[in-house]
Design a protein around this motif. Structure first.
Motif, PDB file in Angstrom:
ATOM      1  N   LEU A 183       0.746  -1.133  -0.388  1.00 41.04           N
ATOM      2  CA  LEU A 183      -0.362   0.186  -0.057  1.00 41.04           C
ATOM      3  C   LEU A 183       0.698   1.616   0.033  1.00 41.04           C
ATOM      4  O   LEU A 183       1.104   2.318  -0.822  1.00 41.04           O
ATOM      5  N   ARG A 184       1.846   1.108   1.026  1.00 44.26           N
ATOM      6  CA  ARG A 184       3.079   2.208   0.725  1.00 44.26           C
ATOM      7  C   ARG A 184       3.741   2.648  -0.656  1.00 44.26           C
ATOM      8  O   ARG A 184       3.605   3.574  -1.291  1.00 44.26           O
ATOM      9  N   GLY A 185       3.507   1.462  -0.962  1.00 42.25           N
ATOM     10  CA  GLY A 185       4.261   1.661  -2.839  1.00 42.25           C
ATOM     11  C   GLY A 185       3.257   1.946  -3.628  1.00 42.25           C
ATOM     12  O   GLY A 185       4.116   2.428  -4.812  1.00 42.25           O
ATOM     13  N   ALA A 186       2.152   2.043  -2.972  1.00 45.66           N
ATOM     14  CA  ALA A 186       1.314   2.387  -3.869  1.00 45.66           C
ATOM     15  C   ALA A 186       0.750   3.112  -3.851  1.00 45.66           C
ATOM     16  O   ALA A 186      -0.242   4.083  -4.807  1.00 45.66           O
ATOM     17  N   GLY A 187       1.459   3.888  -3.447  1.00 45.34           N
ATOM     18  CA  GLY A 187       0.850   5.301  -2.936  1.00 45.34           C
ATOM     19  C   GLY A 187      -0.507   5.873  -1.344  1.00 45.34           C
ATOM     20  O   GLY A 187      -1.282   6.808  -2.055  1.00 45.34           O
ATOM     21  N   VAL A 188      -1.150   4.492  -1.497  1.00 45.34           N
ATOM     22  CA  VAL A 188      -1.725   4.410  -0.190  1.00 45.34           C
ATOM     23  C   VAL A 188      -1.996   5.128   0.764  1.00 45.34           C
ATOM     24  O   VAL A 188      -1.327   5.114   1.465  1.00 45.34           O
ATOM     25  N   PRO A 189      -2.597   5.707   1.240  1.00 46.59           N
ATOM     26  CA  PRO A 189      -2.816   6.323   2.568  1.00 46.59           C
ATOM     27  C   PRO A 189      -2.785   5.777   3.820  1.00 46.59           C
ATOM     28  O   PRO A 189      -3.515   5.335   3.311  1.00 46.59           O
ATOM     29  N   ARG A 222      -7.315  -0.043   5.550  1.00 46.36           N
ATOM     30  CA  ARG A 222      -7.853  -1.384   6.141  1.00 46.36           C
ATOM     31  C   ARG A 222      -8.112  -2.409   5.052  1.00 46.36           C
ATOM     32  O   ARG A 222      -8.472  -2.533   4.324  1.00 46.36           O
ATOM     33  N   VAL A 223      -7.192  -3.420   4.846  1.00 49.72           N
ATOM     34  CA  VAL A 223      -7.496  -4.883   4.681  1.00 49.72           C
ATOM     35  C   VAL A 223      -7.617  -5.965   5.078  1.00 49.72           C
ATOM     36  O   VAL A 223      -6.861  -6.207   6.486  1.00 49.72           O
ATOM     37  N   SER A 224      -8.557  -6.904   4.590  1.00 53.40           N
ATOM     38  CA  SER A 224      -8.728  -8.225   5.344  1.00 53.40           C
ATOM     39  C   SER A 224      -8.548  -9.146   4.789  1.00 53.40           C
ATOM     40  O   SER A 224      -8.274  -9.436   3.060  1.00 53.40           O
ATOM     41  N   VAL A 225      -7.771  -9.980   4.930  1.00 50.48           N
ATOM     42  CA  VAL A 225      -6.573 -10.588   4.843  1.00 50.48           C
ATOM     43  C   VAL A 225      -7.555 -12.289   4.999  1.00 50.48           C
ATOM     44  O   VAL A 225      -7.410 -12.677   6.487  1.00 50.48           O
ATOM     45  N   ARG A 226      -8.023 -13.330   4.123  1.00 48.55           N
ATOM     46  CA  ARG A 226      -8.241 -14.674   4.830  1.00 48.55           C
ATOM     47  C   ARG A 226      -7.634 -15.625   3.668  1.00 48.55           C
ATOM     48  O   ARG A 226      -7.419 -15.659   2.607  1.00 48.55           O
ATOM     49  N   LEU A 241      -7.390 -13.689  -4.379  1.00 47.84           N
ATOM     50  CA  LEU A 241      -8.605 -12.665  -5.155  1.00 47.84           C
ATOM     51  C   LEU A 241      -8.513 -11.720  -4.438  1.00 47.84           C
ATOM     52  O   LEU A 241      -8.245 -11.831  -3.733  1.00 47.84           O
ATOM     53  N   SER A 242      -8.721 -10.566  -4.999  1.00 45.66           N
ATOM     54  CA  SER A 242      -8.498  -9.164  -4.623  1.00 45.66           C
ATOM     55  C   SER A 242     -10.255  -8.869  -4.112  1.00 45.66           C
ATOM     56  O   SER A 242     -10.696  -8.547  -5.375  1.00 45.66           O
ATOM     57  N   PHE A 243     -11.193  -8.345  -3.072  1.00 43.77           N
ATOM     58  CA  PHE A 243     -12.174  -7.664  -3.329  1.00 43.77           C
ATOM     59  C   PHE A 243     -12.355  -6.064  -2.911  1.00 43.77           C
ATOM     60  O   PHE A 243     -12.544  -6.434  -1.310  1.00 43.77           O
ATOM     61  N   LEU A 268      -2.029  -4.985  -3.928  1.00 46.29           N
ATOM     62  CA  LEU A 268      -1.804  -3.808  -4.845  1.00 46.29           C
ATOM     63  C   LEU A 268      -2.794  -3.833  -6.137  1.00 46.29           C
ATOM     64  O   LEU A 268      -3.774  -2.699  -6.803  1.00 46.29           O
ATOM     65  N   HIS A 269      -3.979  -4.292  -6.306  1.00 40.36           N
ATOM     66  CA  HIS A 269      -5.271  -4.981  -7.088  1.00 40.36           C
ATOM     67  C   HIS A 269      -5.514  -4.100  -6.266  1.00 40.36           C
ATOM     68  O   HIS A 269      -6.776  -3.199  -6.376  1.00 40.36           O
ATOM     69  N   LEU A 270      -6.222  -4.308  -4.295  1.00 41.72           N
ATOM     70  CA  LEU A 270      -6.847  -3.172  -3.920  1.00 41.72           C
ATOM     71  C   LEU A 270      -6.935  -1.817  -3.989  1.00 41.72           C
ATOM     72  O   LEU A 270      -7.684  -0.829  -3.584  1.00 41.72           O
ATOM     73  N   ALA A 271      -5.455  -1.382  -4.176  1.00 39.22           N
ATOM     74  CA  ALA A 271      -4.384   0.401  -4.639  1.00 39.22           C
ATOM     75  C   ALA A 271      -4.726   0.403  -5.541  1.00 39.22           C
ATOM     76  O   ALA A 271      -4.814   1.497  -6.006  1.00 39.22           O
ATOM     77  N   GLY A 272      -5.862  -0.248  -6.621  1.00 39.29           N
ATOM     78  CA  GLY A 272      -6.405   0.132  -7.894  1.00 39.29           C
ATOM     79  C   GLY A 272      -5.318  -0.770  -9.186  1.00 39.29           C
ATOM     80  O   GLY A 272      -6.023   0.096  -9.996  1.00 39.29           O
ATOM     81  N   LEU A 273      -3.997  -1.456  -8.557  1.00 41.27           N
ATOM     82  CA  LEU A 273      -3.582  -1.972  -9.989  1.00 41.27           C
ATOM     83  C   LEU A 273      -4.093  -2.715 -11.054  1.00 41.27           C
ATOM     84  O   LEU A 273      -5.147  -3.889  -9.608  1.00 41.27           O
ATOM     85  N   ASP A 274      -3.658  -3.016 -11.564  1.00 44.07           N
ATOM     86  CA  ASP A 274      -3.862  -4.402 -12.421  1.00 44.07           C
ATOM     87  C   ASP A 274      -3.492  -4.841 -14.010  1.00 44.07           C
ATOM     88  O   ASP A 274      -2.797  -3.272 -14.278  1.00 44.07           O
ATOM     89  N   HIS A 275      -3.555  -5.789 -14.332  1.00 44.38           N
ATOM     90  CA  HIS A 275      -3.264  -6.204 -15.584  1.00 44.38           C
ATOM     91  C   HIS A 275      -3.937  -7.406 -16.078  1.00 44.38           C
ATOM     92  O   HIS A 275      -3.062  -7.841 -16.964  1.00 44.38           O
TER      93      HIS A 275
END
Length: 150
Positions: free
Chosen positions: A24-30, A34-38, A62-64, A114-121
């Protein structure tokens, strides 16, 4: 963090938190998001992948993304979303690719965050951007380039 798998080699919560924060830091997210991981098994991941992507097989991560809360200012949004990681698939991929299991875990967590930060491939340009950022973030965590052929 939720662990819904009995698989071995699941990283500590502190490692997972560190990888999420680095991504998140690398992607510039403030900070403060919070992120939950399962951590799931193959059966649960297969169900999620079938339901949300139409693919009837387990996948590694998978990211949601969380939907914004109506009426809440964007700066107040705290939850970015959820990451589901399949322990069985991560372990099998690490073995078949000749990678350290812990390093592959780091890659999957960073990738999902990174997907949650808005990046995509989905596009070639997006893939190049996302992969380059993953490599930089992982290198700072002491993890070798996951895209380099062993």
């Amino acid at each position: 963090m939720q662990i819904a798998s009995t698989a071995a080699d699941i990283p500590d919560a502190s490692d997972i938190q560190s990888w999420v924060e680095a991504a998140l830091r690398g992607a510039g997210v403030p900070s403060g998001r919070r992120v939950s991981v399962r951590i799931v098994d193959s059966g649960e991941m297969r169900t999620l992948n079938r339901r949300y992507r139409g693919k009837d097989r387990p996948t590694n991560v998978l990211s949601f993304a969380a939907n914004p809360v109506p009426g809440l200012p964007a700066g107040r949004q705290r939850l970015l979303g959820d990451i589901a990681v399949c322990a069985d698939v991560v372990h099998a991929e690490a073995e078949s690719q000749g990678k350290a299991v812990l390093h592959h875990w780091a890659h999957m967590i960073v990738h999902g965050a990174l997907h949650l930060a808005g990046l995509d491939h989905a596009s070639d340009d997006g893939a190049r951007e996302m992969e380059a950022l993953e490599v930089r973030i992982l290198a700072a965590q002491g993890v070798a380039d996951p895209y380099r052929v062993q």
